[in-house]
Design a protein around this motif. Structure first.
Motif, short mmCIF file in Angstrom:
data_model
loop_
_atom_site.label_atom_id
_atom_site.label_comp_id
_atom_site.label_asym_id
_atom_site.label_seq_id
_atom_site.Cartn_x
_atom_site.Cartn_y
_atom_site.Cartn_z
N ARG A 88 0.83 -1.21 0.00
CA ARG A 88 0.00 0.00 0.00
C ARG A 88 0.87 1.26 0.00
NH1 ARG A 88 -4.96 1.78 0.63
NH2 ARG A 88 -5.25 3.82 1.56
N TYR A 89 1.85 1.29 0.87
CA TYR A 89 2.69 2.48 0.98
C TYR A 89 3.51 2.70 -0.29
CZ TYR A 89 5.62 6.05 3.16
OH TYR A 89 6.24 7.22 3.47
N MET A 90 4.14 1.62 -0.75
CA MET A 90 4.99 1.75 -1.94
C MET A 90 4.19 2.21 -3.15
SD MET A 90 7.67 -1.47 -1.79
CE MET A 90 6.45 -2.74 -2.02
N PHE A 91 2.91 1.83 -3.17
CA PHE A 91 2.07 2.19 -4.31
C PHE A 91 1.32 3.50 -4.06
CE2 PHE A 91 1.55 -2.62 -5.46
CZ PHE A 91 2.91 -2.71 -5.65
N GLY A 92 1.76 4.26 -3.07
CA GLY A 92 1.16 5.56 -2.82
C GLY A 92 -0.29 5.50 -2.38
N GLY A 93 -0.64 4.44 -1.65
CA GLY A 93 -2.01 4.33 -1.13
C GLY A 93 -3.00 3.84 -2.16
N ARG A 94 -2.50 3.39 -3.31
CA ARG A 94 -3.42 3.00 -4.39
C ARG A 94 -3.65 1.50 -4.44
NH1 ARG A 94 -0.71 7.72 -7.93
NH2 ARG A 94 -2.16 9.35 -7.31
N GLY A 131 2.68 -0.82 8.62
CA GLY A 131 1.86 -1.45 7.58
C GLY A 131 1.13 -2.68 8.07
N ASP A 174 -9.33 -3.55 6.43
CA ASP A 174 -8.77 -3.40 5.08
C ASP A 174 -7.25 -3.42 5.05
OD1 ASP A 174 -11.11 -3.43 3.64
OD2 ASP A 174 -11.39 -1.26 3.71
N ASP A 175 -6.61 -3.52 6.20
CA ASP A 175 -5.15 -3.60 6.24
C ASP A 175 -4.73 -5.03 6.63
OD1 ASP A 175 -4.42 -0.85 5.72
OD2 ASP A 175 -5.35 -0.38 7.65
N GLY A 177 3.57 11.22 -9.45
CA GLY A 177 4.02 9.90 -9.87
C GLY A 177 2.97 8.83 -9.64
N CYS A 205 3.02 6.38 -7.89
CA CYS A 205 2.91 6.03 -6.46
C CYS A 205 3.09 7.28 -5.59
CB CYS A 205 3.95 4.99 -6.09
SG CYS A 205 4.00 3.56 -7.18
N LYS A 206 2.80 8.43 -6.15
CA LYS A 206 2.93 9.70 -5.42
C LYS A 206 4.33 9.93 -4.87
CE LYS A 206 -0.73 9.71 -2.58
NZ LYS A 206 -1.98 9.18 -1.98
N LYS A 252 6.28 7.67 -3.60
CA LYS A 252 6.64 6.79 -2.48
C LYS A 252 7.31 5.49 -2.93
CE LYS A 252 3.62 8.30 1.18
NZ LYS A 252 2.42 9.00 0.69
N GLY A 253 7.24 5.19 -4.21
CA GLY A 253 7.76 3.90 -4.67
C GLY A 253 9.05 4.02 -5.44
N GLU A 312 3.82 14.29 3.57
CA GLU A 312 3.12 13.20 2.89
C GLU A 312 3.78 11.85 3.17
OE1 GLU A 312 2.11 13.89 -1.28
OE2 GLU A 312 1.91 16.02 -0.82
N CYS A 313 5.02 11.91 3.69
CA CYS A 313 5.71 10.70 4.19
C CYS A 313 4.82 9.91 5.13
CB CYS A 313 6.98 11.13 4.91
SG CYS A 313 7.72 9.88 5.95
N LEU A 314 3.97 10.62 5.88
CA LEU A 314 3.19 9.97 6.95
C LEU A 314 1.92 9.31 6.43
CD1 LEU A 314 3.43 12.87 9.57
CD2 LEU A 314 4.97 10.93 9.27
N GLU A 315 1.57 9.52 5.18
CA GLU A 315 0.30 9.00 4.66
C GLU A 315 0.48 7.67 3.92
OE1 GLU A 315 -1.00 12.17 2.13
OE2 GLU A 315 -1.11 13.60 3.79
N ASP A 316 -0.63 6.95 3.81
CA ASP A 316 -0.72 5.74 2.97
C ASP A 316 -0.08 4.49 3.58
OD1 ASP A 316 -2.03 7.22 0.97
OD2 ASP A 316 -0.11 7.85 0.13
N VAL A 317 0.25 4.53 4.87
CA VAL A 317 0.77 3.31 5.50
C VAL A 317 -0.37 2.30 5.68
CG1 VAL A 317 2.04 2.34 7.45
CG2 VAL A 317 2.48 4.69 6.72
N TYR A 318 -1.49 2.82 6.19
CA TYR A 318 -2.66 1.98 6.45
C TYR A 318 -3.88 2.60 5.77
CZ TYR A 318 0.07 0.05 10.38
OH TYR A 318 1.03 -0.54 11.15
N VAL A 319 -4.91 1.78 5.58
CA VAL A 319 -6.19 2.32 5.18
C VAL A 319 -6.76 3.12 6.36
CG1 VAL A 319 -8.55 1.74 4.48
CG2 VAL A 319 -6.63 0.43 3.56
#
Lengths: 341, 322
Positions: free
Chosen positions: A116-122, A156, A179-180, B91, B93-94, B96-97, B312-319
């Motif tokens: 999830r993180y590597m894909f930018g939340g997508r 994660g 969902d995680d 990008g 992956c914004k 992050k990837g 934005e480093c802090l976002e997208d770790v979890y739903v």
């Protein structure tokens, strides 16, 4: 009306039945989770229902399309669970003993935890990894670890540690619906313990600690099976006129910091009881939490009750020495209360 | 079966785009404009494109650290790819990837992957999801010769074979796993020979010939789509650049490099379609021009894009995480 009592094992099985009925995307994968896969003889199916019988009866209810017995290939089938989760399924995959994580850790911590993180939340990866922890069955060093601290270390992942039958049911339902990626740690010594469990839908919110017993003199944070050991210690201490408050975090990632800190601010003393290896552990983590956020409230140095920093030994005599017992908790609590008695 | 003209044009366009994209990234890395670890696909275009020419938009793929070619062939937005490689907020992956983790779930692209051999288990999962849902979607799992020595490769081939999963395992044998040649790392001459251990077809093709890859992939994809299980397809190929950008490439000879460049997949295609009258000089030139324009636009898009805000480093770790 008093709630009916069932075992930790039955509670887990009941959660599976209810969640699999609720959502057709829930599938189970693992070694021998039904048993005798591919055999024509219908009496052989469900030969084991999991190595501890946790998934007994499910193949009859849901069929082998949703109860996938796997070869002994943890990397492949845990990775497949992650891939299926990223593709819209809601798999629950069993890692038979947490000590086996060494053969498949990449799929959990580098794939499941990070996609999830590597894909930018997508992307989302709603997978539950069930695994068994705990010493006490004479299973020796490779089948008795706890290791939940390792998984807590990884951003994660969510990590849940049910200590009671009710939490076993409620946290499994929550893990499956989450969902995680969630790692669900079952303490195998608890399987036959009984307790009240709601019959219908029962979901325990991930990230909420439980104050198992109110007390005034010392906060005892206990994890998984150690909650029961702390309860034994509480009875002994009660006779000495010492009242402990037992906090069961239930979920360690996320950790309900507030409940722990509030309790320590009230009692001004802390003992952490953790069956995991003591270095870089939940015990050290919780003590660090209190040291950084509530140090001024502490009237005595915090104590931790853990096994020694060794692998889990086999001989019953050695294993008994290894696992924290009520007497060790009593001793630790006595060491942090004032010496007035 | 002959390839339709539109498909041929698409094949040429994608191969050219991959090559130009990779050449550009190479130059930009050398100029210090790109950070991190970058692994380029130039030379291997025929495998990604020849395989993907047989896939639908709703099919899935898993990729590798050398993933740009797979992304482009699967239709991932090239602007978002290039912006990701620069670490921009726009990008894929914004930011992050980076190069090693470009993904687009909406295109069935389940991610480039920094771990050698991590893709095959994930591919089994994507294929399992399709099978359990009763769709006829196929998953193509790309990996290199290095990954074929990982346990995950063997476990996954076994799992896919016993469950008849709709997968095409595509081994891109570019001879070297980092510096280590397959002569050293394998006792069998072909990765595809290992298919016999799992009771599935193993097919070796010239990975520099997009027609050969196309035909072999067509058969393997059809087999998977019919529910007949996986195939292990090996393309013999070569990476023109090093393992990563910055590699001094002291482990192979110039003569060997030239022997592959003499059979360059784009030049071979160009020559063959003209010889056989499948496409005209004009048609090819037009496609060539189009790809220049596409890349030019991507460069402008990436350059004009902002970097992410630090927090934005802090976002997208979890739903959801309380």
């Amino acid at each position: 009306m008093p709630e009916r009592e069932i075992t930790y094992r039955e509670a887990i099985n009941e959660a599976f039945v209810q969640e699999m009925q609720r959502d057709p995307n829930v599938i189970l994968l693992g070694e021998d989770i039904a048993g005798a896969p591919g055999r024509d003889d219908p009496d052989m199916l469900d030969a084991w229902g999991g190595v501890f019988g946790m998934t007994k009866g499910l193949v009859g209810k849901f069929g082998s399309q949703r109860m996938l017995d796997t070869p002994i290939s943890e990397s492949a089938f845990i990775g497949a669970a992650v891939g299926a989760a990223a593709s819209g399924m809601r798999p629950v995959v069993e890692l038979m003993f947490v000590g086996f994580c060494g053969v498949c850790l990449d799929q959990i911590v580098n794939q499941g935890a990070k996609l999830r993180y590597m894909f930018g939340g997508r992307a989302k990866v709603p997978v539950t990894v069930r695994t068994t922890i705990g010493a006490g069955l004479g299973a020796a060093a490779q089948h008795s670890d706890c290791l939940y601290s390792i998984f807590t270390h990884y951003p994660g992942l969510k990590c849940v540690l049910p200590a009671t039958p009710a939490d076993a049911k409620g946290l499994l339902a929550a893990a499956i619906r989450d969902d995680d990626p969630v790692i669900y740690f079952e303490n195998k010594v608890l399987y036959e313990t009984k307790g009240p469990v709601p019959e219908g839908e029962h979901v325990v919110e991930i990230g909420k600690a439980n104050i198992v017993r109110q007390g005034t003199d010392v906060t005892v944070v206990a994890l998984s099976r150690m909650v029961n050991v702390a309860l034994e210690a509480a009875d002994i201490l009660n006779k000495e006129g010492i009242s402990i408050e037992i906090v069961d975090p239930r979920t360690i990632s996320p950790l309900d910091e507030q409940t722990i800190l509030d309790s320590v601010r009230k009692t001004e003393r802390l003992v952490v009881v953790d069956e995991d290896h003591p270095r870089c552990s939940m015990a050290t983590d919780i003590i660090a939490l209190v040291a950084t956020k509530a140090f001024e409230y502490l009237d005595a140095p915090a104590r931790m009750v853990t096994p020694p920093h060794t692998p889990v030994p086999f001989s019953p005599v050695l294993e008994k020495f290894y696992v924290p017992d009520a007497q060790r908790i009593v001793k630790a609590v006595m060491a942090v209360v004032p010496q007035k008695r | 079966m002959p390839i339709k003209k539109d498909r041929l044009k698409w094949i040429y366009e994608r191969m050219c785009l991959i090559r130009k994209f990779e050449d550009h990234v190479h130059d930009e890395f050398a100029a210090g404009a790109i950070a991190g670890f970058v692994h380029l696909y130039a030379g291997e275009e025929a495998i990604a494109v020849g395989t993907m020419a047989n896939l639908r938009d709703d099919d899935s793929i898993t990729s590798t650290h050398r993933g740009h070619g797979h992304c482009i062939a699967k239709g991932v937005d090239i602007n978002a790819m290039l912006a990701e490689i620069y670490g921009k907020a726009t990008g894929a992956c914004k930011g992050k990837g980076g190069s090693m983790h470009i993904a687009d779930m909406t295109k069935g692209m389940l991610g480039a992957n920094g771990i050698v051999g991590a893709g095959p288990p994930l591919a089994c999962g994507a294929a399992l999801a399709a099978k359990l849902r009763g769709t006829d979607q196929v998953t193509a799992c790309f990996f290199g010769d290095g990954a074929s020595n990982q346990g995950t490769f063997h476990e996954s081939l076994n799992l896919a074979s016993i469950w008849d999963l709709p997968i095409v395992f595509v081994a891109e044998n570019n001879v070297y796993a980092e510096t280590t040649s397959t002569d050293y790392s394998m006792r069998v001459p072909n990765i595809a020979d290992r298919a016999v251990a799992y009771g599935i077809p193993g097919v070796v093709v010239d990975g520099m010939d997009v027609f050969a890859v196309y035909d072999a992939a067509a058969e393997a994809v059809a087999r998977a789509r019919k529910g007949k299980g996986p195939t292990l397809l090996e393309g013999k190929t070569y990476r023109y650049y090093g393992h990563f950008e910055g590699d001094t490439i002291l482990y192979r000879t110039k003569q060997e490099e030239q022997s592959y460049k003499d059979r360059d997949p784009i030049l071979q295609f160009h020559k063959r379609v003209l010889e056989e009258g499948l496409l005209s000089e004009d048609q090819l030139a037009k496609i060539d021009q189009q790809t220049d324009t596409t890349l030019k636009k991507a460069k402008i898009f990436a350059a004009a894009s902002p970097f992410p805000e630090p927090q934005e480093c802090l976002e997208d770790v979890y739903v959801k995480y309380p």
